[in-house]
Write an enzyme that holds these catalytic residues in place. Structure first.
Site, mmCIF file in Angstrom:
data_model
loop_
_atom_site.group_PDB
_atom_site.id
_atom_site.type_symbol
_atom_site.label_atom_id
_atom_site.label_comp_id
_atom_site.label_asym_id
_atom_site.label_seq_id
_atom_site.Cartn_x
_atom_site.Cartn_y
_atom_site.Cartn_z
ATOM 1 N N GLN A 640 5.154 19.104 -29.341
ATOM 2 C CA GLN A 640 5.405 18.140 -29.826
ATOM 3 C C GLN A 640 6.306 18.562 -30.069
ATOM 4 O O GLN A 640 7.580 17.300 -29.750
ATOM 5 C CB GLN A 640 4.669 17.942 -31.162
ATOM 6 C CG GLN A 640 3.003 17.710 -31.129
ATOM 7 C CD GLN A 640 3.054 15.690 -30.021
ATOM 8 O OE1 GLN A 640 3.801 15.155 -30.482
ATOM 9 N NE2 GLN A 640 2.139 16.272 -29.068
ATOM 10 N N GLU A 707 6.720 13.435 -35.521
ATOM 11 C CA GLU A 707 7.727 12.604 -35.648
ATOM 12 C C GLU A 707 8.702 13.368 -35.079
ATOM 13 O O GLU A 707 10.455 12.405 -35.801
ATOM 14 C CB GLU A 707 7.252 11.213 -35.737
ATOM 15 C CG GLU A 707 6.788 10.227 -35.382
ATOM 16 C CD GLU A 707 6.242 9.369 -36.530
ATOM 17 O OE1 GLU A 707 6.929 8.129 -35.867
ATOM 18 O OE2 GLU A 707 5.734 9.494 -36.767
HETATM 19 MO MO1 MOS Z 1 4.691 6.853 -34.692
HETATM 20 S S1 MOS Z 1 6.056 5.810 -34.249
HETATM 21 O O1 MOS Z 1 4.411 6.406 -36.674
HETATM 22 O O2 MOS Z 1 3.478 5.800 -34.210
#
Ligand code: MOS
Length: 741
Positions: A640, A707
């Protein structure tokens, strides 16, 4: 790139290969459009070729001559029965605008008609022959164009509150050194390889939806709302998702239209929207502008952080990512002032795209931090160290853990940062100017209530069920690992079922909540099983249990199988959040809260080489060190983070959805012209997992990192380009032409 997965270290799980890997590489994993339906008919969308105006008429005579055409749906013959509630206001829909509700066109590629035919080719041919007459008006493409509407985000949305601490303007006036700069980030589209597909099958009054989804439970309740039917009439199936990145979390209008279409000939109807339609019928990352002011003393201590931002949205919805929540928590600053504006034009509605707030806002902050370090004549790492904090200055709330400077120390050592000459353009290799830059990555630790069911039998077989999602991240594997740890069985004994709305409800695969939430729920369910068998719970509770002792425990219990259900609710949840889980609503909590602050961190270092004659920019090296609490699986985590770093280079140097400002239409709406890095653009990528223990965030000890990886990269690249060339580029992506003149 080296292939070896890292070895487990402190608070690192096993680097198990993906348990769904074999299904994927043998083509047995079923994605949304892979479910074959008998008597299926095919839909093709007709989307608008204007961006603002009205439809004045249709000519369907040629379309109807195409063999096999079954149905043409337009606003003249279609009515969506239920309501659309925008996901930005707590609803399900990617836009509040109902499709085919009238003749008004709000953006390029808006819904005009759905054509259903016997074959895909018939439907497409009919769509091409379907003529639409428009009364077009001059559209507004983007910010700084005539006829935008601008709103303060905090006035149109209750979710957004600007930070005001102390008096930033006064502190700026009293600062020894100030930075005052504007930054811009462009429109970007997710472009998952799997297209936006929807297949709807009715059995009597029961609807089954096959659609790649980041939120099957949300889609079940949301679609029922839009169709004005009972939620128990809808089932959503989405075991595998071919890329999403935020684009498959809300319900786009196509789903409800295909459900309506499938009612009429009463046959299954399948839609596979084209690549270019995906740019306008789904969401995207909107362009943003930032005005940032920093003030500091000669000692490098920040005195003020001032950030005003503008984000593009549509006429129909007030969407904003509002990244000042995160940036205001980054560094020790006694004075903060932020304001975010929403700029409305004739565009489709934007939405989440990986690290939606952090990517653009941290680019602005971390670029400004580098500019300040240059002005202070201070090393950029030392500048961050001087302003490191265990307290979020906007709220005064303590961090549960924060390993930012540990990340900087490990990454800078691996990178060889101490050999850097800070003077711009001072490091060369023949024709190549070498630039070294760094920046902070961060992502809030977020969680959502989640339920899980675990079944355990005396042979040691485990089945885990939760309506969470594996969007390519490794969720099947890490969720299975938690059950294997708790019940002390090899991972091969675990069957994990995800991606179906009828499983115990789980959250959206968004906000990097899945591992923390689902592993906490699974841990709880396994704990109930442990209690039944051994009257104790914990990750070590069954560690030394022999097969004989397990058999004896099952004998005592008096059954060969135990099944337990656990509903996990985060400590910071509000009342009603648990109920919301059963209504398909997200109630994500975490990040900067009133009483505590939770973030994962990283430090990213980039080497760029800029050719002194052609200004070609290459990126030979990326080093990122990341701390995100417990790492369930270093192999999938690394994957990731590596993907995030590469995506960051993509955003910094390649990606931009170009808009023709005359007609507010996307120009490069295809994979040939929407630039992303290829293998030759990416060379060495070094991901370092920094051990961090945080047992306060949730029972699993997981912060989440999906993320995190692409957050610091834009600024790290831009800062490296400055170091190589002496040119500060404040407008992404950075292109060869920016480095001339
Ligand atoms: Mo992610 S942009 O929180 O799917």
């Amino acid at each position: 790139m080296s292939e070896a997965a890292p070895q487990p270290k402190e608070n690192m799980g096993q680097p198990a290969p993906r348990i769904d890997g074999r299904l994927k590489v043998t083509g047995q994993a079923k994605y949304g459009s892979d479910f074959q339906q008998p008597r299926v008919a095919y839909a093709f969308l007709v989307t608008s070729s204007i961006s603002r105006g009205s439809i004045t008429g249709f000519d369907d005579s040629e379309a109807r001559k195409v063999p096999g055409v079954l149905l043409i749906m337009t606003h003249e013959n279609t009515k969506v029965p239920g309501e659309f509630k925008f996901f930005g206001s707590g609803g399900e829909a990617s836009t509040a605008k109902k499709p085919l509700a009238g003749n008004w066109i709000d953006h390029d590629g808006d819904y005009v008609a759905v054509i259903v035919a016997e074959t895909y080719e018939n439907a497409r041919e009919a769509a091409y022959r379907f003529k639409v007459k428009y009364d077009a008006q001059q559209p507004t493409a983007t910010m700084d164009q005539p006829n935008t509407e601008i709103h303060e985000a905090s006035k149109v949305s209750t979710r957004h509150k600007d930070s005001v601490v102390g008096n930033a303007n006064e502190a700026l006036a009293q600062s020894d050194v100030t930075v005052d700069a504007q930054y811009y980030t462009p429109t970007q589209h997710h472009n998952p390889i799997e297209l936006f597909t929807t297949t709807c099958v009715w059995h009597g009054n029961e609807l089954t939806l096959y659609e790649p989804s980041q939120f099957v439970v949300g889609m079940k309740y949301g679609l029922a709302h839009e169709l004005n039917i009972e939620p128990n009439q809808v089932k959503v199936i989405s075991p595998f998702v071919g890329g999403a990145f935020g684009s498959k979390g809300s319900l786009t209008p196509r789903t409800c239209l295909i459900a309506i279409a499938a009612r009429q000939p009463n046959r299954p109807v399948k839609l596979v929207a084209t690549r270019d339609q995906g740019f306008t019928i789904a969401t995207y990352r909107a362009e943003t502008r930032h005005h940032v002011k920093l003030g500091a003393g000669q000692d490098g201590k920040l005195k003020a952080y001032w950030h005003e931002a503008w984000e593009m949205s549509s006429r129909t919805d007030d969407y904003a990512v509002f990244g000042v929540d995160a940036t205001s928590a980054m560094y020790q600053t006694p004075n903060i002032w932020t304001k975010v504006h929403i700029v409305k034009g004739d565009r489709n509605t934007p939405g989440f795209m990986r690290s939606p707030p952090e990517v653009p806002y941290m680019y602005a902050l971390e670029s400004a931090m580098d500019e300040m370090a240059v002005k202070l004549n201070m090393d950029p790492v030392e500048f961050r160290r001087v302003n490191d904090t265990m307290v979020a200055p906007a709220t005064g709330a303590l961090y549960t853990s924060r390993s930012l400077m540990k990340c900087y120390d490990e990454a800078s050592k691996a990178f060889g940062w101490e050999k850097r000459n800070p003077q711009p353009s001072s490091m060369r290799d023949g024709d190549w100017l070498i630039g070294w830059g760094c920046a902070t990555a961060t992502y809030p630790t977020q969680m959502n209530p989640c339920a899980a069911r675990v079944r355990f039998d005396r042979q040691g077989n485990i089945r885990v069920q939760v309506a969470a999602h594996d969007v390519g991240t490794g969720a099947y594997t890490v969720i299975g690992q938690m059950a294997a740890i708790m019940l002390n069985q090899p991972l091969e004994k675990v069957l994990v079922e995800l991606g179906q709305s009828e499983l115990p409800p789980g959250p959206v695969a968004g906000g990097s909540v899945t591992t923390a939430s689902a592993c906490s729920a699974v841990k709880g369910a396994c704990g109930l099983i442990q209690t039944k068998l051994f009257q104790r719970t914990g990750e070590d509770a069954m560690k030394d249990v022999t097969p004989e002792q397990l058999a004896a425990a099952f004998n005592r219990f008096g059954s060969n199988v135990i099944e337990e259900y656990h509903e996990w609710v985060p400590a910071d949840a509000k009342s009603g959040d648990a109920e919301a889980l059963y209504q398909g609503k997200n109630t994500i909590t975490g990040g900067p809260l009133k009483n505590r602050t939770m973030f994962a961190f990283g430090a990213e270092f980039v080497e760029v080489r800029v050719n002194s004659r052609t200004r070609e920019i290459r990126v030979p090296r990326l080093v990122g060190a990341f701390a995100a609490g417990r790492i369930m699986n270093p192999r999938t985590a690394r994957s990731q983070l590596m993907g995030g770093l590469i995506w960051g280079v993509s955003a910094a140097l390649h990606e931009e959805t170009e808009i023709d400002e005359r007609n507010a239409r996307y120009v490069n709406d295809n994979l040939a012209e929407y630039l992303v890095p290829v293998n030759a653009d990416i060379q060495e990528v070094n991901v370092i997992l920094v051990p961090e223990v945080d047992d306060k965030v949730n029972p699993a000890g997981v912060k989440g990192l999906g993320e995190l990886g692409n957050v610091g990269t834009n600024a790290a690249v831009a800062n490296a380009v400055y170091h190589a060339t002496g040119k500060r580029i404040r407008d992404l992506p950075i292109r060869i032409e920016d480095l001339f003149a």
